[in-house]
Every structure is written in C-alpha cells, then in structure tokens.
Motif scaffolding. Structure first.
Motif, short mmCIF file in Angstrom:
data_model
loop_
_atom_site.label_atom_id
_atom_site.label_comp_id
_atom_site.label_asym_id
_atom_site.label_seq_id
_atom_site.Cartn_x
_atom_site.Cartn_y
_atom_site.Cartn_z
N GLU A 54 28.40 79.37 -31.47
CA GLU A 54 29.51 79.51 -32.42
C GLU A 54 29.94 80.97 -32.52
O GLU A 54 31.12 81.29 -32.51
N TRP A 55 28.98 81.89 -32.58
CA TRP A 55 29.29 83.31 -32.69
C TRP A 55 30.01 83.80 -31.45
O TRP A 55 30.99 84.52 -31.52
N ILE A 56 29.51 83.40 -30.27
CA ILE A 56 30.10 83.83 -29.00
C ILE A 56 31.52 83.28 -28.87
O ILE A 56 32.42 83.96 -28.39
N GLY A 57 31.73 82.04 -29.33
CA GLY A 57 33.04 81.41 -29.20
C GLY A 57 34.03 81.77 -30.28
O GLY A 57 35.19 81.36 -30.23
N GLU A 96 8.08 70.14 -33.75
CA GLU A 96 9.38 69.52 -34.00
C GLU A 96 10.25 70.41 -34.86
O GLU A 96 11.46 70.52 -34.64
N VAL A 97 9.65 71.08 -35.85
CA VAL A 97 10.40 72.03 -36.68
C VAL A 97 10.90 73.18 -35.81
O VAL A 97 12.06 73.61 -35.92
N ALA A 98 10.04 73.68 -34.92
CA ALA A 98 10.44 74.78 -34.03
C ALA A 98 11.56 74.34 -33.09
O ALA A 98 12.50 75.10 -32.85
N ALA A 99 11.49 73.12 -32.58
CA ALA A 99 12.53 72.63 -31.67
C ALA A 99 13.86 72.51 -32.42
O ALA A 99 14.91 72.87 -31.88
N LEU A 100 13.82 72.03 -33.66
CA LEU A 100 15.04 71.92 -34.46
C LEU A 100 15.61 73.31 -34.75
O LEU A 100 16.82 73.53 -34.61
N ALA A 101 14.73 74.25 -35.09
CA ALA A 101 15.18 75.62 -35.36
C ALA A 101 15.79 76.23 -34.11
O ALA A 101 16.81 76.92 -34.17
N GLU A 102 15.20 75.96 -32.95
CA GLU A 102 15.73 76.47 -31.68
C GLU A 102 17.12 75.91 -31.41
O GLU A 102 18.03 76.63 -30.99
N GLN A 127 19.29 74.81 -33.69
CA GLN A 127 20.21 75.41 -34.65
C GLN A 127 20.52 76.85 -34.27
O GLN A 127 21.66 77.31 -34.40
N TYR A 128 19.53 77.57 -33.79
CA TYR A 128 19.70 78.95 -33.36
C TYR A 128 20.69 79.03 -32.19
O TYR A 128 21.62 79.82 -32.20
#
Length: 171
Positions: free
Chosen positions: A117-120, A102-108, A110-111
């Motif tokens: 956001e960076w691309i846009g 679940e932590v990995a899914a949340l990090a994914e 957010q990533y």
C-alpha cells in the motif's frame, strides 16, 4: 457438566486471558502480555481446530527430538528453527508454538500488505485521508480523499476544501 457449560467455561477462560493480556500491556509488560495473548489464541484454536489435520500424522516426538538434536551439531538453534518443516512439526506437538506461528504469519501478511500500500501510494498529491483531523478545516466529506491546500506561511495548516466549497465547515 453439560456441553453448553463446558463451552461457556472455555469462552470465559479465553476472555480472562485476553483481559489479563490487556492488563499486562497497560502495565508495560509487553512480553508477558504477548505470551498471555498467545495462550488465548491457542485456546481459541483448540476450540475451532481441536487437533492437527487427521490425514497428517505428526512425527513421533522422540524422532523429532533426535532430528533436532542431530541438526544442532551443524547448525544453531535459530537456523534449525528457521526450517519450515521443523517449525511445523514442533507446532504439531505444541499448540502454543503453533499459535505463535499463525500469529506471526498473519502479522507478516499484514506487514507485506502495508508495504505494498505504501509503495503504491500516489506521493505526488496533497490529499488527506480525513480533513476532520483539524476541526477548523473539516468538511462534510471527511474520510474521502480530496485536496485541502496548505495555507502559505503556516506549515501544517490547511485552508478550505477547494473541491467542495459549499460543504459545512469549509467557510
């Protein structure tokens, strides 16, 4: 022991794990810090989600072990672990692994949001998110996007805000 004191005890254990993880992180033991923090997440999930979905019966442990061992004849452990239903089935038997997932899914998530956001982002402007980064050029509207021109010959040094010339700090 009353329900209230049991709950308070569980919160205290979570707080201790988080504090311990912070201590490990400060000491540079990042892996141990993550493991301790994952234990705290597991404890939190155990409080708010005491058991797997009652409609879903986990695969019996013996059957899961046999399935994984059979898969290991043709695939590596990494390949077997990458199969979503296998990871989910293991997580049903091991809350710590479920919490890590679940932590990995949340990090994914957010990533991916950060990538979007960076691309846009509008890369053609010279806007700064916060002109308060340099007290010499700070204006009262710090935190709002607006342009502070770079002073010629002084890279990284910005002049007064042309959008808000009367703002404090822009003189």
């Amino acid at each position: 022991m009353s329900t209230t004191s049991k709950l308070a005890q569980r919160f205290a254990q979570i707080r201790e794990r988080v504090d311990l993880a912070e201590t490990y992180a400060e000491d540079g033991a990042t892996m141990t810090a993550m493991q301790t923090l994952t234990d705290a997440v597991t404890a939190i999930l155990g409080m708010i989600q005491p058991s797997p979905d009652p409609d879903r019966k986990p695969m019996p442990l013996e059957q899961l072990v046999e399935t994984v061992e059979g898969a290991l004849y043709r695939r590596t452990a990494e390949q077997v672990a990458a199969v979503p239903w296998v990871a989910e089935a293991i997580g049903l038997h091991d809350p710590r692994i479920r919490a890590l997932g679940e932590v990995a899914a949340l990090a994914e998530q957010q990533y991916r949001a950060a990538l979007v956001e960076w691309i846009g982002r509008d890369w053609t402007c010279l806007c700064v998110v916060s002109c308060a980064e340099d007290p010499a050029t700070a204006c009262s509207l710090s935190g709002e996007r607006h342009v502070h021109p770079e002073i010629p010959g002084r890279p990284g040094v910005y002049g007064p805000c042309p959008v808000h010339p009367d703002a404090p700090g822009d003189h």
